[in-house]
Design an enzyme around this catalytic site. Structure first.
Site, PDB file in Angstrom:
ATOM      1  N   SER A 143       0.883  -1.078  -0.101  1.00 55.09           N
ATOM      2  CA  SER A 143      -0.094   0.119  -0.005  1.00 55.09           C
ATOM      3  C   SER A 143       0.811   1.306   0.043  1.00 55.09           C
ATOM      4  CB  SER A 143      -0.911  -0.085   1.248  1.00 55.09           C
ATOM      5  OG  SER A 143      -1.958   0.886   1.177  1.00 55.09           O
ATOM      6  N   GLU A 239     -10.275  -3.698  -5.653  1.00 53.93           N
ATOM      7  CA  GLU A 239      -9.688  -2.693  -4.839  1.00 53.93           C
ATOM      8  C   GLU A 239      -9.567  -1.500  -5.658  1.00 53.93           C
ATOM      9  OE1 GLU A 239      -5.479  -2.640  -3.663  1.00 53.93           O
ATOM     10  OE2 GLU A 239      -5.340  -4.424  -4.817  1.00 53.93           O
ATOM     11  N   HIS A 269      -7.596  -5.376  -1.396  1.00 54.66           N
ATOM     12  CA  HIS A 269      -6.386  -4.332  -0.975  1.00 54.66           C
ATOM     13  C   HIS A 269      -5.683  -5.275  -0.115  1.00 54.66           C
ATOM     14  CE1 HIS A 269      -3.899  -1.045  -0.893  1.00 54.66           C
ATOM     15  NE2 HIS A 269      -3.850  -0.833   0.418  1.00 54.66           N
TER      16      HIS A 269
END
Length: 302
Positions: A143, A239, A269
């Protein structure tokens, strides 16, 4: 069976109290509780330490002589998360690759906005590269940690740092302008992340700076990636950050970087963090381990 697993993970994430875009004072402990709720396997050994003055956690698997080091950068929108919270995911990579992992505790926004986090991971990587053959090092990030991982390589190349053997990016956040079409197209199927949450965390990251959201050092889809090591980019089709992954892969290809884009359908995610519950997550980590071993061990043999 995997359809049932995907549904279970989706519902579990949707029902969790954690909100990526929420108040950091509330969300930081919630995320930490979520990430550390499951005990680590008994053979995982963690040792606190520092690299270049930056706090880190060294992660080893008992009775395994490591063949290299995975330098891991945790996620959390630049404002949440910790090295300790990422131990579960990093230790899975260490186990599957037969390597040591080290997770960096970089400073978080909004208390420490850009470029603090990037400076910290760069300092820690520099120290690691001075202690270890960089050909035996792989950088990984999840991320926002994926953003910092690719920016570490961009900055490191400009500063003359020796590049790692390869980089693994899990659902990377690469466009802080939040312009990808998947922010709208995937809004209903993403159980954890929204465009508004990304905008909130981006505002924290750039708070008090004159840095534009399209600056190549915060949005790597606008950076020159030429000369970077091979990349493996993994993401799920459920996502909102899907376009952040696909656009980074396209930019890397345009800049003549060896890149593999690995999209798993129907998962959210950083789905690899659910590998214990989700077959697709475990399979993705297996593919990541093969990629890492191919590049690290090939360079070691050379």
């Amino acid at each position: 069976m995997t359809a049932q697993q995907r549904d279970m993970v989706d519902q579990m994430v949707r029902s969790a109290p954690f909100d990526l875009g929420g108040d950091v004072a509330v969300q930081r402990p919630l995320l930490e509780q979520m990430l550390t709720a499951q005990p680590l396997p008994a053979d995982v050994r963690t040792t606190p330490g520092e690299l270049g003055g930056i706090p880190v956690i060294f992660i080893d698997i008992a009775d395994v002589e490591p063949n290299g080091v995975i330098f891991h950068i945790h996620g959390g929108g630049f404002a949440l998360g910790s090295a300790a919270g990422s131990v579960g995911l990093a230790s899975s990579l260490a186990r599957k690759t037969g390597m040591r992992a080290v997770s960096a505790d970089y400073r978080l926004a909004p208390e420490h906005p850009y470029p603090a986090g990037l400076q910290d991971v760069t300092a820690a990587y520099r120290a690691l590269a001075e202690q270890t053959d960089a050909g035996q090092v792989v950088v990984s990030g999840e991320s926002a940690g994926g953003n910092l991982a690719i920016e570490l390589l961009v900055v490191g190349q400009k500063e003359g740092l020796v590049m790692p053997a390869a980089a693994l990016l899990l659902s990377p956040m690469t466009d802080l302008t939040v312009t990808g079409s998947s922010y709208a197209a995937k809004a209903d199927v993403d159980p954890a992340v929204s465009a508004q949450a990304i905008r909130t965390r981006t505002a924290d990251y750039l708070a008090g700076t004159a840095t534009d959201r399209s600056d190549p050092l915060v949005s790597p889809i606008f950076a020159d990636l030429s000369g970077l090591p091979p990349l493996l980019i993994q993401a799920g089709s459920h996502e909102v950050l899907l376009d952040d992954a696909t656009r980074l892969a396209a930019k890397a290809a345009t800049d003549d970087v060896a890149v593999i884009l690995d999209i798993t359908p129907g998962v959210p995610h950083v789905f690899q963090a659910f590998a214990a519950l989700l077959d697709e997550g475990d399979a993705a980590l297996d593919r990541a381990a093969r990629f890492i071993k191919d590049h690290v061990f090939t360079m070691a043999a050379a």
